[in-house]
Design a protein around this motif. Structure first.
Motif, PDB file in Angstrom:
ATOM      1  N   MET A   1       8.984  12.977   6.766  1.00  9.32           N
ATOM      2  CA  MET A   1       9.620  11.915   5.989  1.00  9.32           C
ATOM      3  C   MET A   1       9.539  12.295   4.522  1.00  9.32           C
ATOM      4  SD  MET A   1       8.669   7.939   6.025  1.00  9.32           S
ATOM      5  CE  MET A   1       8.013   7.521   4.431  1.00  9.32           C
ATOM      6  N   GLU A   2      10.660  12.328   3.839  1.00  9.59           N
ATOM      7  CA  GLU A   2      10.595  12.700   2.431  1.00  9.59           C
ATOM      8  C   GLU A   2      10.721  11.506   1.494  1.00  9.59           C
ATOM      9  OE1 GLU A   2      15.080  12.985   3.039  1.00  9.59           O
ATOM     10  OE2 GLU A   2      13.543  14.123   4.031  1.00  9.59           O
ATOM     11  N   ARG A   3      10.853  10.326   2.060  1.00  9.60           N
ATOM     12  CA  ARG A   3      10.897   9.137   1.210  1.00  9.60           C
ATOM     13  C   ARG A   3      10.295   7.949   1.932  1.00  9.60           C
ATOM     14  NH1 ARG A   3      17.442   8.848   1.666  1.00  9.60           N
ATOM     15  NH2 ARG A   3      17.335  10.532   3.125  1.00  9.60           N
ATOM     16  N   CYS A   4       9.930   6.964   1.175  1.00 10.06           N
ATOM     17  CA  CYS A   4       9.316   5.760   1.743  1.00 10.06           C
ATOM     18  C   CYS A   4      10.388   4.752   2.108  1.00 10.06           C
ATOM     19  CB  CYS A   4       8.373   5.123   0.728  1.00 10.06           C
ATOM     20  SG  CYS A   4       6.941   6.123   0.361  1.00 10.06           S
ATOM     21  N   ASN A   5      10.113   3.979   3.131  1.00 10.30           N
ATOM     22  CA  ASN A   5      11.070   2.932   3.488  1.00 10.30           C
ATOM     23  C   ASN A   5      10.945   1.755   2.526  1.00 10.30           C
ATOM     24  OD1 ASN A   5       9.001   1.180   4.421  1.00 10.30           O
ATOM     25  ND2 ASN A   5       9.103   2.043   6.458  1.00 10.30           N
ATOM     26  N   ALA A   6      11.855   0.833   2.634  1.00  8.52           N
ATOM     27  CA  ALA A   6      11.897  -0.301   1.699  1.00  8.52           C
ATOM     28  C   ALA A   6      10.619  -1.131   1.753  1.00  8.52           C
ATOM     29  CB  ALA A   6      13.118  -1.162   2.002  1.00  8.52           C
ATOM     30  N   ARG A   7      10.058  -1.330   2.932  1.00 10.48           N
ATOM     31  CA  ARG A   7       8.828  -2.122   3.068  1.00 10.48           C
ATOM     32  C   ARG A   7       7.687  -1.483   2.288  1.00 10.48           C
ATOM     33  NH1 ARG A   7       5.987  -1.673   8.544  1.00 10.48           N
ATOM     34  NH2 ARG A   7       5.141   0.072   7.420  1.00 10.48           N
ATOM     35  N   SER A   8       7.540  -0.176   2.444  1.00 11.39           N
ATOM     36  CA  SER A   8       6.469   0.522   1.731  1.00 11.39           C
ATOM     37  C   SER A   8       6.675   0.448   0.229  1.00 11.39           C
ATOM     38  CB  SER A   8       6.407   1.985   2.164  1.00 11.39           C
ATOM     39  OG  SER A   8       6.135   2.092   3.537  1.00 11.39           O
ATOM     40  N   MET A   9       7.896   0.696  -0.224  1.00  9.53           N
ATOM     41  CA  MET A   9       8.160   0.665  -1.665  1.00  9.53           C
ATOM     42  C   MET A   9       7.940  -0.731  -2.241  1.00  9.53           C
ATOM     43  SD  MET A   9       8.539   3.657  -2.746  1.00  9.53           S
ATOM     44  CE  MET A   9       9.053   3.327  -4.425  1.00  9.53           C
ATOM     45  N   GLU A  10       8.256  -1.785  -1.473  1.00  5.92           N
ATOM     46  CA  GLU A  10       8.017  -3.143  -1.953  1.00  5.92           C
ATOM     47  C   GLU A  10       6.515  -3.394  -2.104  1.00  5.92           C
ATOM     48  OE1 GLU A  10       8.379  -7.029  -3.280  1.00  5.92           O
ATOM     49  OE2 GLU A  10       9.744  -5.328  -3.328  1.00  5.92           O
ATOM     50  N   MET A  11       5.729  -2.904  -1.161  1.00 11.18           N
ATOM     51  CA  MET A  11       4.276  -3.059  -1.276  1.00 11.18           C
ATOM     52  C   MET A  11       3.748  -2.282  -2.483  1.00 11.18           C
ATOM     53  SD  MET A  11       3.358  -2.840   2.775  1.00 11.18           S
ATOM     54  CE  MET A  11       1.597  -2.931   2.629  1.00 11.18           C
ATOM     55  N   PHE A  12       4.252  -1.071  -2.681  1.00 11.54           N
ATOM     56  CA  PHE A  12       3.845  -0.277  -3.837  1.00 11.54           C
ATOM     57  C   PHE A  12       4.258  -0.969  -5.140  1.00 11.54           C
ATOM     58  CE2 PHE A  12       4.274   3.638  -0.949  1.00 11.54           C
ATOM     59  CZ  PHE A  12       2.939   3.571  -0.577  1.00 11.54           C
ATOM     60  N   ARG A  13       5.444  -1.589  -5.160  1.00  9.46           N
ATOM     61  CA  ARG A  13       5.907  -2.296  -6.358  1.00  9.46           C
ATOM     62  C   ARG A  13       4.984  -3.460  -6.700  1.00  9.46           C
ATOM     63  NH1 ARG A  13       8.118  -6.727  -7.866  1.00  9.46           N
ATOM     64  NH2 ARG A  13       8.364  -7.504  -5.758  1.00  9.46           N
ATOM     65  N   ARG A  14       4.552  -4.195  -5.684  1.00  8.87           N
ATOM     66  CA  ARG A  14       3.700  -5.369  -5.903  1.00  8.87           C
ATOM     67  C   ARG A  14       2.349  -5.020  -6.518  1.00  8.87           C
ATOM     68  NH1 ARG A  14       4.722  -9.740  -1.118  1.00  8.87           N
ATOM     69  NH2 ARG A  14       6.989  -9.681  -1.257  1.00  8.87           N
ATOM     70  N   ILE A  15       1.855  -3.824  -6.242  1.00  8.21           N
ATOM     71  CA  ILE A  15       0.572  -3.439  -6.836  1.00  8.21           C
ATOM     72  C   ILE A  15       0.761  -2.488  -8.025  1.00  8.21           C
ATOM     73  CG2 ILE A  15      -0.752  -3.861  -4.736  1.00  8.21           C
ATOM     74  CD1 ILE A  15      -0.831  -0.816  -4.318  1.00  8.21           C
ATOM     75  N   GLY A  16       2.006  -2.307  -8.451  1.00  6.76           N
ATOM     76  CA  GLY A  16       2.281  -1.548  -9.667  1.00  6.76           C
ATOM     77  C   GLY A  16       2.332  -0.038  -9.515  1.00  6.76           C
ATOM     78  N   LEU A  17       2.544   0.473  -8.300  1.00  5.09           N
ATOM     79  CA  LEU A  17       2.579   1.918  -8.089  1.00  5.09           C
ATOM     80  C   LEU A  17       3.976   2.489  -7.843  1.00  5.09           C
ATOM     81  CD1 LEU A  17      -0.521   2.416  -5.753  1.00  5.09           C
ATOM     82  CD2 LEU A  17      -0.322   2.982  -8.172  1.00  5.09           C
ATOM     83  N   ALA A  18       4.973   1.659  -7.642  1.00  2.51           N
ATOM     84  CA  ALA A  18       6.299   2.140  -7.228  1.00  2.51           C
ATOM     85  C   ALA A  18       6.905   3.128  -8.225  1.00  2.51           C
ATOM     86  CB  ALA A  18       7.246   0.965  -7.005  1.00  2.51           C
ATOM     87  N   ASP A  19       6.881   2.811  -9.495  1.00  5.84           N
ATOM     88  CA  ASP A  19       7.505   3.694 -10.484  1.00  5.84           C
ATOM     89  C   ASP A  19       6.807   5.048 -10.563  1.00  5.84           C
ATOM     90  OD1 ASP A  19       9.442   1.823 -11.093  1.00  5.84           O
ATOM     91  OD2 ASP A  19       8.294   0.965 -12.758  1.00  5.84           O
ATOM     92  N   GLU A  20       5.472   5.038 -10.491  1.00  3.91           N
ATOM     93  CA  GLU A  20       4.720   6.292 -10.543  1.00  3.91           C
ATOM     94  C   GLU A  20       4.999   7.144  -9.299  1.00  3.91           C
ATOM     95  OE1 GLU A  20       0.104   7.867 -10.859  1.00  3.91           O
ATOM     96  OE2 GLU A  20       0.535   5.743 -11.128  1.00  3.91           O
TER      97      GLU A  20
END
Length: 100
Positions: free
Chosen positions: A37-56
């Motif tokens: 898998m070379e990218r995260c699905n929407a669920r994972s990215m939403e969780m990362f966004r909520r804790i402030g990691l998505a952009d990084e």
């Protein structure tokens, strides 16, 4: 804990905030020939966004102007059975801002 997908990797981070000790283990010792898998699905990215990691995390991967097309194939040397076109992150952000 065995992490089976990117969102499972959040548990050590989340449990660390709660003063639990956690370890992340991976079954394979080295990367395989083709990425699973070379990218995260929407669920994972939403969780990362909520804790402030998505952009990084996003900045460490594909550029935001890369197309997110999906190809269903039987072999790398044959034409795809199916090609689903999806917008790049930049295009999706632009579409979202226009809708608001």
């Amino acid at each position: 804990m065995l992490a089976r997908d990117p969102s499972a990797l959040l548990w050590p981070l989340i449990s660390g905030y709660a003063a639990y000790v956690a370890s992340c283990l991976k079954k394979k010792l080295e990367p395989q020939f083709l990425p699973k898998m070379e990218r995260c699905n929407a669920r994972s990215m939403e969780m990362f966004r909520r804790i402030g990691l998505a952009d990084e995390l996003r900045s460490a991967g594909l550029t935001t102007d890369s197309a997110m097309d999906v190809y269903i194939i039987l072999a790398m040397t044959r034409a795809p059975l199916l090609h689903l076109k999806y917008p790049s992150v930049d295009m999706a952000r632009e579409q979202t801002s226009q809708d608001q």
